[in-house]
Design a protein around this motif. Structure first.
Motif, mmCIF file in Angstrom:
data_model
loop_
_atom_site.group_PDB
_atom_site.id
_atom_site.type_symbol
_atom_site.label_atom_id
_atom_site.label_comp_id
_atom_site.label_asym_id
_atom_site.label_seq_id
_atom_site.Cartn_x
_atom_site.Cartn_y
_atom_site.Cartn_z
ATOM 1 N N MET A 24 0.684 -1.159 0.054
ATOM 2 C CA MET A 24 -0.171 -0.134 -0.028
ATOM 3 C C MET A 24 1.074 1.238 0.091
ATOM 4 S SD MET A 24 -2.783 1.050 2.740
ATOM 5 C CE MET A 24 -4.323 0.204 2.146
ATOM 6 N N ARG A 25 0.504 2.029 -0.765
ATOM 7 C CA ARG A 25 1.071 3.401 -1.027
ATOM 8 C C ARG A 25 0.912 4.390 0.288
ATOM 9 N NH1 ARG A 25 -0.484 4.946 -6.709
ATOM 10 N NH2 ARG A 25 -0.781 6.865 -5.383
ATOM 11 N N ARG A 26 1.705 5.063 0.724
ATOM 12 C CA ARG A 26 1.750 6.093 1.722
ATOM 13 C C ARG A 26 0.437 6.900 1.790
ATOM 14 N NH1 ARG A 26 6.783 9.167 3.394
ATOM 15 N NH2 ARG A 26 7.720 7.098 3.687
ATOM 16 N N GLY A 27 0.106 7.453 0.491
ATOM 17 C CA GLY A 27 -1.040 8.279 0.451
ATOM 18 C C GLY A 27 -2.207 7.392 0.439
ATOM 19 N N ASP A 28 -2.346 6.468 -0.242
ATOM 20 C CA ASP A 28 -3.323 5.510 0.184
ATOM 21 C C ASP A 28 -3.853 5.244 1.738
ATOM 22 O OD1 ASP A 28 -4.139 5.460 -2.445
ATOM 23 O OD2 ASP A 28 -3.045 3.686 -2.928
ATOM 24 N N PHE A 29 -2.415 4.808 2.322
ATOM 25 C CA PHE A 29 -2.617 4.645 3.653
ATOM 26 C C PHE A 29 -3.316 5.832 4.452
ATOM 27 C CE2 PHE A 29 -0.590 4.784 8.037
ATOM 28 C CZ PHE A 29 -1.238 3.671 8.446
ATOM 29 N N LEU A 30 -2.715 7.016 4.269
ATOM 30 C CA LEU A 30 -3.280 8.422 5.010
ATOM 31 C C LEU A 30 -4.636 8.390 4.610
ATOM 32 C CD1 LEU A 30 -0.056 10.664 4.718
ATOM 33 C CD2 LEU A 30 -1.169 9.304 6.668
ATOM 34 N N ARG A 31 -5.052 8.162 3.434
ATOM 35 C CA ARG A 31 -6.471 8.496 3.133
ATOM 36 C C ARG A 31 -7.395 7.612 3.909
ATOM 37 N NH1 ARG A 31 -6.199 7.888 -2.433
ATOM 38 N NH2 ARG A 31 -4.396 9.201 -2.777
ATOM 39 N N GLU A 32 -6.957 6.172 3.729
ATOM 40 C CA GLU A 32 -7.653 5.063 4.663
ATOM 41 C C GLU A 32 -7.709 5.488 6.171
ATOM 42 O OE1 GLU A 32 -10.045 1.969 5.194
ATOM 43 O OE2 GLU A 32 -9.170 2.729 3.080
ATOM 44 N N MET A 33 -6.450 6.094 6.703
ATOM 45 C CA MET A 33 -6.688 6.343 8.114
ATOM 46 C C MET A 33 -7.574 7.381 8.328
ATOM 47 S SD MET A 33 -4.560 4.503 10.172
ATOM 48 C CE MET A 33 -4.588 5.349 11.533
ATOM 49 N N ALA A 34 -7.603 8.576 7.678
ATOM 50 C CA ALA A 34 -8.326 9.872 7.861
ATOM 51 C C ALA A 34 -9.953 9.387 7.864
ATOM 52 C CB ALA A 34 -8.067 10.826 6.743
ATOM 53 N N GLY A 35 -10.457 8.531 6.745
ATOM 54 C CA GLY A 35 -11.693 7.992 6.691
ATOM 55 C C GLY A 35 -12.008 7.219 7.792
ATOM 56 N N SER A 36 -11.037 6.356 8.211
ATOM 57 C CA SER A 36 -11.377 5.466 9.464
ATOM 58 C C SER A 36 -11.566 6.373 10.572
ATOM 59 C CB SER A 36 -10.171 4.523 9.515
ATOM 60 O OG SER A 36 -10.004 3.936 10.786
#
Length: 147
Positions: A1-13
Protein backbone atom coordinates in the motif's frame (compact mmCIF):
# COMPACT_ATOMS: atom_id res chain seq x y z
CA UNK A 1 0.00 0.00 0.00
CA UNK A 2 1.31 3.43 -0.88
CA UNK A 3 1.74 6.06 1.77
CA UNK A 4 -0.95 8.35 0.27
CA UNK A 5 -3.51 5.52 0.19
CA UNK A 6 -2.64 4.63 3.78
CA UNK A 7 -3.14 8.22 4.99
CA UNK A 8 -6.49 8.50 3.13
CA UNK A 9 -7.65 5.24 4.69
CA UNK A 10 -6.57 6.42 8.16
CA UNK A 11 -8.39 9.76 7.74
CA UNK A 12 -11.59 8.02 6.61
CA UNK A 13 -11.37 5.51 9.42
CA UNK A 14 -10.74 8.27 11.99
CA UNK A 15 -13.75 10.22 10.70
CA UNK A 16 -15.99 7.13 10.96
CA UNK A 17 -14.78 6.47 14.51
CA UNK A 18 -15.45 10.06 15.64
CA UNK A 19 -18.86 9.99 13.94
CA UNK A 20 -19.86 6.73 15.64
CA UNK A 21 -18.76 8.08 19.04
CA UNK A 22 -20.58 11.43 18.81
CA UNK A 23 -23.74 10.32 16.96
CA UNK A 24 -25.65 9.22 20.11
CA UNK A 25 -24.85 12.53 21.83
CA UNK A 26 -26.04 14.54 18.83
CA UNK A 27 -29.32 12.63 18.58
CA UNK A 28 -29.96 13.21 22.31
CA UNK A 29 -29.23 16.92 21.88
CA UNK A 30 -31.58 17.15 18.89
CA UNK A 31 -34.34 15.49 20.90
CA UNK A 32 -33.77 17.95 23.78
CA UNK A 33 -33.98 20.90 21.36
CA UNK A 34 -37.22 19.49 19.93
CA UNK A 35 -38.75 19.13 23.41
CA UNK A 36 -37.65 22.68 24.33
CA UNK A 37 -39.17 24.08 21.13
CA UNK A 38 -42.46 22.28 21.85
CA UNK A 39 -42.53 23.76 25.36
CA UNK A 40 -41.76 27.26 24.07
CA UNK A 41 -44.51 27.03 21.47
CA UNK A 42 -46.93 25.41 23.91
CA UNK A 43 -47.44 22.27 21.79
CA UNK A 44 -48.69 19.13 23.50
CA UNK A 45 -48.48 15.85 21.54
CA UNK A 46 -51.23 13.21 21.66
CA UNK A 47 -51.20 9.78 19.99
CA UNK A 48 -53.34 9.84 16.86
CA UNK A 49 -52.94 6.39 15.35
CA UNK A 50 -50.48 3.51 15.22
CA UNK A 51 -48.52 3.69 11.95
CA UNK A 52 -49.35 0.14 10.92
CA UNK A 53 -53.08 0.41 11.71
CA UNK A 54 -55.45 0.78 8.80
CA UNK A 55 -56.87 4.28 8.65
CA UNK A 56 -59.64 5.11 6.24
CA UNK A 57 -59.28 8.01 3.82
CA UNK A 58 -61.48 10.29 5.93
CA UNK A 59 -62.65 9.98 9.51
CA UNK A 60 -63.56 12.03 12.57
CA UNK A 61 -61.73 11.31 15.83
CA UNK A 62 -61.96 12.86 19.27
CA UNK A 63 -58.45 13.39 20.64
CA UNK A 64 -57.82 15.17 23.90
CA UNK A 65 -61.49 16.15 23.99
CA UNK A 66 -61.29 17.91 20.60
CA UNK A 67 -62.90 16.80 17.34
CA UNK A 68 -60.23 16.16 14.69
CA UNK A 69 -60.76 15.28 11.04
CA UNK A 70 -58.06 12.87 9.81
CA UNK A 71 -57.52 12.48 6.07
CA UNK A 72 -55.15 10.12 4.31
CA UNK A 73 -54.12 10.25 0.68
CA UNK A 74 -51.70 7.36 0.13
CA UNK A 75 -48.91 7.88 2.66
CA UNK A 76 -49.76 11.56 3.23
CA UNK A 77 -51.78 12.09 6.42
CA UNK A 78 -53.33 15.37 7.47
CA UNK A 79 -55.24 16.37 10.61
CA UNK A 80 -57.63 19.33 10.73
CA UNK A 81 -59.83 20.96 13.32
CA UNK A 82 -63.32 19.45 13.38
CA UNK A 83 -64.99 22.64 14.59
CA UNK A 84 -66.42 25.31 12.28
CA UNK A 85 -64.34 28.49 12.67
CA UNK A 86 -67.41 30.67 12.03
CA UNK A 87 -70.07 29.29 14.36
CA UNK A 88 -68.14 26.74 16.52
CA UNK A 89 -70.34 23.75 15.62
CA UNK A 90 -68.86 20.32 14.93
CA UNK A 91 -68.29 19.60 11.25
CA UNK A 92 -70.33 16.72 9.80
CA UNK A 93 -68.08 14.42 7.74
CA UNK A 94 -69.43 12.51 4.74
CA UNK A 95 -67.00 9.79 3.70
CA UNK A 96 -68.93 8.90 0.53
CA UNK A 97 -68.28 12.32 -1.03
CA UNK A 98 -65.15 13.11 1.04
CA UNK A 99 -66.66 16.32 2.33
CA UNK A 100 -67.15 18.10 5.62
CA UNK A 101 -70.07 20.46 6.19
CA UNK A 102 -71.25 22.77 8.92
CA UNK A 103 -75.00 22.34 9.17
CA UNK A 104 -75.46 25.67 10.93
CA UNK A 105 -73.77 28.06 8.48
CA UNK A 106 -73.91 25.73 5.42
CA UNK A 107 -70.19 26.03 4.64
CA UNK A 108 -68.58 22.99 3.02
CA UNK A 109 -65.09 21.63 2.28
CA UNK A 110 -64.06 18.85 -0.11
CA UNK A 111 -61.07 16.89 1.22
CA UNK A 112 -60.20 15.28 -2.14
CA UNK A 113 -60.06 18.50 -4.18
CA UNK A 114 -59.13 20.76 -1.21
CA UNK A 115 -61.79 23.26 -2.22
CA UNK A 116 -64.68 24.89 -0.45
CA UNK A 117 -65.65 27.91 1.60
CA UNK A 118 -64.90 26.25 4.97
CA UNK A 119 -61.37 27.14 6.16
CA UNK A 120 -60.24 24.51 8.67
CA UNK A 121 -57.14 24.84 10.86
CA UNK A 122 -54.47 22.21 10.22
CA UNK A 123 -52.64 20.48 13.09
CA UNK A 124 -48.97 19.38 13.06
CA UNK A 125 -48.30 15.64 12.79
CA UNK A 126 -45.12 13.72 13.55
CA UNK A 127 -44.19 10.04 13.66
CA UNK A 128 -42.32 8.67 16.68
CA UNK A 129 -41.81 5.00 17.54
CA UNK A 130 -44.32 3.79 14.88
CA UNK A 131 -47.01 6.05 16.35
CA UNK A 132 -48.48 9.04 14.59
CA UNK A 133 -48.77 12.00 17.01
CA UNK A 134 -50.86 15.15 16.67
CA UNK A 135 -49.83 18.46 18.24
CA UNK A 136 -52.26 20.82 19.93
CA UNK A 137 -51.04 24.32 20.66
CA UNK A 138 -52.13 25.89 23.93
CA UNK A 139 -53.75 29.24 23.19
CA UNK A 140 -52.57 32.09 25.38
CA UNK A 141 -55.07 34.32 27.08
CA UNK A 142 -55.04 38.01 26.29
CA UNK A 143 -52.39 39.82 28.35
CA UNK A 144 -50.44 36.65 29.16
CA UNK A 145 -46.69 37.09 28.70
CA UNK A 146 -44.07 34.76 27.28
CA UNK A 147 -41.94 32.76 29.68
Amino acid sequence: MRRGDFLREMAGSLFQTVKSVYEPFLSEDLEKVEVAADRALGITWFPLVKDNDGVSELEMKFIGGKPVIVTRNGTNMQAMDGVCPVCSNIIIVTTLYSTGKCLNCQKEYNFKTHTGDLQLESYPIKIKDDTCLIGFQKHRKQGEKHA
